[in-house]
Design a protein around this motif. Structure first.
Motif, PDB file in Angstrom:
ATOM      1  N   CYS A 282       0.626  -1.231  -0.229  1.00  0.00           N
ATOM      2  CA  CYS A 282      -0.542   0.136   0.290  1.00  0.00           C
ATOM      3  C   CYS A 282       0.803   1.144   0.066  1.00  0.00           C
ATOM      4  O   CYS A 282       0.988   2.514  -0.737  1.00  0.00           O
ATOM      5  CB  CYS A 282      -0.958   0.115   0.690  1.00  0.00           C
ATOM      6  N   TYR A 283       1.972   1.413   1.200  1.00  0.00           N
ATOM      7  CA  TYR A 283       2.455   2.157   1.141  1.00  0.00           C
ATOM      8  C   TYR A 283       3.395   2.810   0.515  1.00  0.00           C
ATOM      9  O   TYR A 283       3.900   4.155  -0.096  1.00  0.00           O
ATOM     10  CB  TYR A 283       3.420   2.749   2.515  1.00  0.00           C
ATOM     11  N   ARG A 284       3.503   1.685  -0.724  1.00  0.00           N
ATOM     12  CA  ARG A 284       5.004   2.515  -1.990  1.00  0.00           C
ATOM     13  C   ARG A 284       4.208   3.151  -2.866  1.00  0.00           C
ATOM     14  O   ARG A 284       5.066   3.450  -3.508  1.00  0.00           O
ATOM     15  CB  ARG A 284       5.379   0.876  -2.628  1.00  0.00           C
ATOM     16  N   ALA A 365      -2.328 -12.434  11.505  1.00  0.00           N
ATOM     17  CA  ALA A 365      -2.593 -11.315  10.444  1.00  0.00           C
ATOM     18  C   ALA A 365      -3.177 -10.246  12.044  1.00  0.00           C
ATOM     19  O   ALA A 365      -3.258  -9.374  12.184  1.00  0.00           O
ATOM     20  CB  ALA A 365      -3.404 -10.612   9.635  1.00  0.00           C
ATOM     21  N   SER A 366      -4.506 -11.227  11.877  1.00  0.00           N
ATOM     22  CA  SER A 366      -5.087 -10.335  13.822  1.00  0.00           C
ATOM     23  C   SER A 366      -4.193  -9.890  14.648  1.00  0.00           C
ATOM     24  O   SER A 366      -4.821  -8.585  15.503  1.00  0.00           O
ATOM     25  CB  SER A 366      -6.678 -10.493  13.967  1.00  0.00           C
ATOM     26  N   ASN A 367      -3.426 -10.418  14.660  1.00  0.00           N
ATOM     27  CA  ASN A 367      -2.521 -10.046  15.841  1.00  0.00           C
ATOM     28  C   ASN A 367      -0.814  -9.004  15.809  1.00  0.00           C
ATOM     29  O   ASN A 367      -0.264  -9.878  16.165  1.00  0.00           O
ATOM     30  CB  ASN A 367      -1.578 -11.897  16.176  1.00  0.00           C
ATOM     31  N   VAL A 368      -1.144  -8.754  14.081  1.00  0.00           N
ATOM     32  CA  VAL A 368      -0.040  -8.341  13.597  1.00  0.00           C
ATOM     33  C   VAL A 368       0.189  -6.781  14.896  1.00  0.00           C
ATOM     34  O   VAL A 368       1.760  -6.984  15.598  1.00  0.00           O
ATOM     35  CB  VAL A 368       0.353  -7.573  12.706  1.00  0.00           C
ATOM     36  N   ASP A 369      -0.434  -5.870  15.467  1.00  0.00           N
ATOM     37  CA  ASP A 369       0.108  -4.893  16.411  1.00  0.00           C
ATOM     38  C   ASP A 369       1.145  -5.327  17.622  1.00  0.00           C
ATOM     39  O   ASP A 369       1.891  -4.794  18.156  1.00  0.00           O
ATOM     40  CB  ASP A 369      -1.162  -4.055  16.366  1.00  0.00           C
ATOM     41  N   ALA A 398      13.562   8.807  17.207  1.00  0.00           N
ATOM     42  CA  ALA A 398      13.009   8.183  16.274  1.00  0.00           C
ATOM     43  C   ALA A 398      13.036   6.050  16.677  1.00  0.00           C
ATOM     44  O   ALA A 398      11.842   5.623  16.355  1.00  0.00           O
ATOM     45  CB  ALA A 398      12.419   8.242  14.990  1.00  0.00           C
ATOM     46  N   LYS A 399      14.464   6.529  16.845  1.00  0.00           N
ATOM     47  CA  LYS A 399      14.205   5.133  17.309  1.00  0.00           C
ATOM     48  C   LYS A 399      13.565   4.008  18.711  1.00  0.00           C
ATOM     49  O   LYS A 399      13.495   3.413  19.103  1.00  0.00           O
ATOM     50  CB  LYS A 399      16.500   4.591  17.395  1.00  0.00           C
ATOM     51  N   ASP A 400      13.182   4.978  19.338  1.00  0.00           N
ATOM     52  CA  ASP A 400      12.563   4.793  21.078  1.00  0.00           C
ATOM     53  C   ASP A 400      10.771   4.831  19.745  1.00  0.00           C
ATOM     54  O   ASP A 400      10.002   4.908  21.326  1.00  0.00           O
ATOM     55  CB  ASP A 400      12.808   5.766  21.844  1.00  0.00           C
ATOM     56  N   SER A 401      10.823   4.870  18.667  1.00  0.00           N
ATOM     57  CA  SER A 401       9.069   5.409  19.109  1.00  0.00           C
ATOM     58  C   SER A 401       8.129   3.870  17.770  1.00  0.00           C
ATOM     59  O   SER A 401       9.550   3.235  17.094  1.00  0.00           O
ATOM     60  CB  SER A 401       8.897   6.993  17.929  1.00  0.00           C
ATOM     61  N   VAL A 402       7.388   4.340  17.492  1.00  0.00           N
ATOM     62  CA  VAL A 402       6.129   2.848  17.222  1.00  0.00           C
ATOM     63  C   VAL A 402       6.157   3.605  16.156  1.00  0.00           C
ATOM     64  O   VAL A 402       4.257   2.976  15.752  1.00  0.00           O
ATOM     65  CB  VAL A 402       5.950   1.664  17.516  1.00  0.00           C
ATOM     66  N   THR A 403       6.065   4.715  14.942  1.00  0.00           N
ATOM     67  CA  THR A 403       6.352   5.299  13.835  1.00  0.00           C
ATOM     68  C   THR A 403       5.288   6.043  14.698  1.00  0.00           C
ATOM     69  O   THR A 403       5.033   6.495  16.075  1.00  0.00           O
ATOM     70  CB  THR A 403       4.974   4.730  12.900  1.00  0.00           C
ATOM     71  N   THR A 404       3.427   5.862  14.493  1.00  0.00           N
ATOM     72  CA  THR A 404       2.380   6.757  14.734  1.00  0.00           C
ATOM     73  C   THR A 404       1.537   5.572  16.150  1.00  0.00           C
ATOM     74  O   THR A 404       0.423   5.967  15.935  1.00  0.00           O
ATOM     75  CB  THR A 404       1.034   6.700  13.545  1.00  0.00           C
ATOM     76  N   GLY A 405       2.346   4.576  16.812  1.00  0.00           N
ATOM     77  CA  GLY A 405       1.919   4.167  17.400  1.00  0.00           C
ATOM     78  C   GLY A 405       0.517   3.181  17.211  1.00  0.00           C
ATOM     79  O   GLY A 405       0.415   2.826  15.373  1.00  0.00           O
ATOM     80  N   PHE A 409      -2.180   3.766  12.919  1.00  0.00           N
ATOM     81  CA  PHE A 409      -1.391   3.085  12.291  1.00  0.00           C
ATOM     82  C   PHE A 409      -2.605   2.728  11.126  1.00  0.00           C
ATOM     83  O   PHE A 409      -3.578   1.620  11.354  1.00  0.00           O
ATOM     84  CB  PHE A 409      -0.446   2.497  12.683  1.00  0.00           C
ATOM     85  N   ASP A 410      -2.417   2.942  10.241  1.00  0.00           N
ATOM     86  CA  ASP A 410      -3.638   2.171   9.773  1.00  0.00           C
ATOM     87  C   ASP A 410      -2.899   1.423   8.157  1.00  0.00           C
ATOM     88  O   ASP A 410      -1.969   2.205   7.146  1.00  0.00           O
ATOM     89  CB  ASP A 410      -4.181   3.230   8.072  1.00  0.00           C
ATOM     90  N   TYR A 411      -2.536  -0.991   8.278  1.00  0.00           N
ATOM     91  CA  TYR A 411      -2.044  -0.677   7.681  1.00  0.00           C
ATOM     92  C   TYR A 411      -2.475  -0.699   6.235  1.00  0.00           C
ATOM     93  O   TYR A 411      -1.800  -1.220   5.080  1.00  0.00           O
ATOM     94  CB  TYR A 411      -2.370  -1.942   7.545  1.00  0.00           C
ATOM     95  N   SER A 412      -3.066  -0.159   6.183  1.00  0.00           N
ATOM     96  CA  SER A 412      -4.633  -0.737   3.983  1.00  0.00           C
ATOM     97  C   SER A 412      -4.784   1.247   4.486  1.00  0.00           C
ATOM     98  O   SER A 412      -6.100   1.577   4.132  1.00  0.00           O
ATOM     99  CB  SER A 412      -5.135  -1.004   4.376  1.00  0.00           C
ATOM    100  N   PRO A 413      -4.011   1.992   4.297  1.00  0.00           N
ATOM    101  CA  PRO A 413      -4.118   3.326   3.842  1.00  0.00           C
ATOM    102  C   PRO A 413      -5.410   3.659   2.699  1.00  0.00           C
ATOM    103  O   PRO A 413      -5.226   2.910   2.034  1.00  0.00           O
ATOM    104  CB  PRO A 413      -3.453   4.311   3.610  1.00  0.00           C
ATOM    105  N   SER A 414      -6.748   4.245   2.937  1.00  0.00           N
ATOM    106  CA  SER A 414      -7.722   5.088   1.629  1.00  0.00           C
ATOM    107  C   SER A 414      -7.622   4.880   0.900  1.00  0.00           C
ATOM    108  O   SER A 414      -6.055   5.176   0.085  1.00  0.00           O
ATOM    109  CB  SER A 414      -8.530   5.807   1.919  1.00  0.00           C
ATOM    110  N   GLY A 415      -8.367   4.236  -0.512  1.00  0.00           N
ATOM    111  CA  GLY A 415      -7.850   3.695  -1.635  1.00  0.00           C
ATOM    112  C   GLY A 415      -6.511   2.096  -2.245  1.00  0.00           C
ATOM    113  O   GLY A 415      -6.279   2.566  -3.490  1.00  0.00           O
TER     114      GLY A 415
END
Length: 420
Positions: A282-284, A365-369, A398-405, A409-415
């Motif tokens: 998605c994100y690419r 997949a449901s456990n990915v987080d 940034a190395k101590d962050s999990v991006t947006t939490g 975080f949206d694994y499959s953004p709109s569109g």
């Protein structure tokens, strides 16, 4: 016309073997003298061999035929690959006498139903790209491990894969993921790596077979009648996924080289691991991505720092594929995906998302987080498991962050269509 190609694989460099195949359809028998240390092939038709005899001349040494691969072709098109037999014991001969052993032929038919597919969805949807991919640097910021006498890094056209020659397994990979560029189909067959990527002197670093991995009972037993409904099944799982290279027929085909494949529990390969691939898919199209990852292996001598995965239930699975494929089975897969700003954007910060995924049924997949870790945590885990690596990503914080939490975080953004 349908033809059958049989590939016979053994590892005795000094022996000349007489392999005799008895066919249920033919009154005669096809005989082939094999002296090559790796494999030889010959064609026969019609298909459907029902038994196999391996003969050896006089001598005291034993020999093991590691596998018989049978590929059916209709013209130039491959229909299906089957594994007919493997030897579980050595063929012993008494000096001065000939001997032979008959192998029962167990048919394993490759499914075209997608049971090992790592790209979901029907058809091909090619979304618009938010940037010009030609402006993205082709080089990855992540270095492959330094080469040693027991390792090798393969520079494929789709990325780099490093093999541990003792484990016969991939343990590290890097690649770049840019905009979706096409709808090329992935191959449904797996093959040994061509010598242009894996040099002859390092051929031994690759797993011995390309066939499906055998199932086991949870306690490691091979009698599957004891654990009906509770077997442990492994996919031939990609390190670098095929679907991210569907814009180039040659690249997507080469991702099925067996050096890019490791044993991954089916529900993990098509679950949490697939979720990380779908996220990248998605994100690419939104921003260019750099990806680095690999596998780590349990070592009893290091169990204080890196214990058995909790869902292995105190059973070491590392050697489960040694007899069939010569490959060690990894305990965890890990991955770091770096989200880069669109070329020309000097304001958006570099962000990332890291994963540490147990190679077990529970990694769905449901456990990915629950498998998301910070970069600092990933570096600590890799060091504990004997594969230290440091990642220079963004600023120190940034190395101590999990991006947006974990929640936002949206694994499959709109569109996004995370299929093909």
């Amino acid at each position: 016309m349908v033809s059958v190609v049989l590939t016979l694989v053994h590892s005795e460099p000094s022996l000349s073997l007489d392999f005799v195949f008895a066919s249920s359809d033919l009154s005669d028998r096809d005989t082939q003298i094999v002296s090559a240390p790796i494999s030889t092939t010959f064609s026969a038709s019609p298909p459907a061999y029902s038994s196999c005899t391996v003969s050896k001349g006089s001598g005291t040494n034993g020999v093991r035929l590691s596998e018989i691969l049978i590929t059916v072709y209709d013209g130039d098109d491959e229909i299906v690959t089957r594994v007919f037999a493997t030897m579980t014991e050595l063929l012993q001969c008494t000096s001065g006498n000939n001997c032979e052993i008959a192998l029962p032929l167990t048919l394993y038919e490759e499914s075209d139903s997608g049971d090992e597919e790592e790209g979901g969805g029907d058809g091909c949807v090619q979304e618009a790209c938010a940037y010009n991919p030609s402006l993205v640097s082709g080089s990855s910021p992540f270095a492959s491990p330094e080469a040693t006498s027991t390792s090798v890094t393969l520079a494929f056209p789709f990325g780099k894969v490093s093999l541990d020659c003792n484990k016969k397994s991939a343990y590290h990979f890097t690649y770049n993921a840019a905009c979706d560029g096409g709808c090329e189909e992935r191959s449904h067959s797996f093959f040994h790596t061509p010598e242009e990527y894996l040099p002859e002197e390092k051929l031994y670093c690759e797993q011995a077979a390309t066939s499906s991995y055998p199932k086991r009972c949870p306690d490691g037993g091979t009698d599957l009648t004891i654990c009906v409904g509770d077997t442990v099944a492994y996919d031939r799982g990609h390190m670098i996924p095929a679907n991210h290279f569907d814009g180039d027929a040659a690249k997507i085909y080469m991702t099925n080289a067996i050096s890019n494949i490791i044993p991954q529990i089916g529900s993990m390969n098509r679950g949490a691991w697939l979720k990380t691939e779908a996220m990248t898919e998605c994100y690419r199209n939104i921003q260019p991505l750099y990806v680095v990852g690999g596998a780590v292996f349990y070592d009893a001598a290091n169990s204080d720092n890196a214990p058995l995965p909790p869902n292995w239930n105190n059973v070491d699975r590392t050697d489960w594929m040694l007899d069939s494929h010569g490959i060690a089975t990894g305990a965890y897969n890990w991955k770091l995906v770096v989200f880069n700003p669109v070329p020309g954007d000097s304001t958006t910060p570099i962000t990332s998302r890291a994963f540490w995924i147990e190679n077990s049924k529970e990694s769905t997949a449901s456990n990915v987080d629950s498998y998301v870790v910070t970069i600092n945590e990933l570096e600590t885990l890799l060091a504990a498991w004997g594969a230290p690596e440091t990642f220079a990503v963004g600023d120190v914080g940034a190395k101590d962050s999990v991006t947006t939490g974990l929640v936002d975080f949206d694994y499959s953004p709109s569109g996004c269509s995370s299929g093909r």
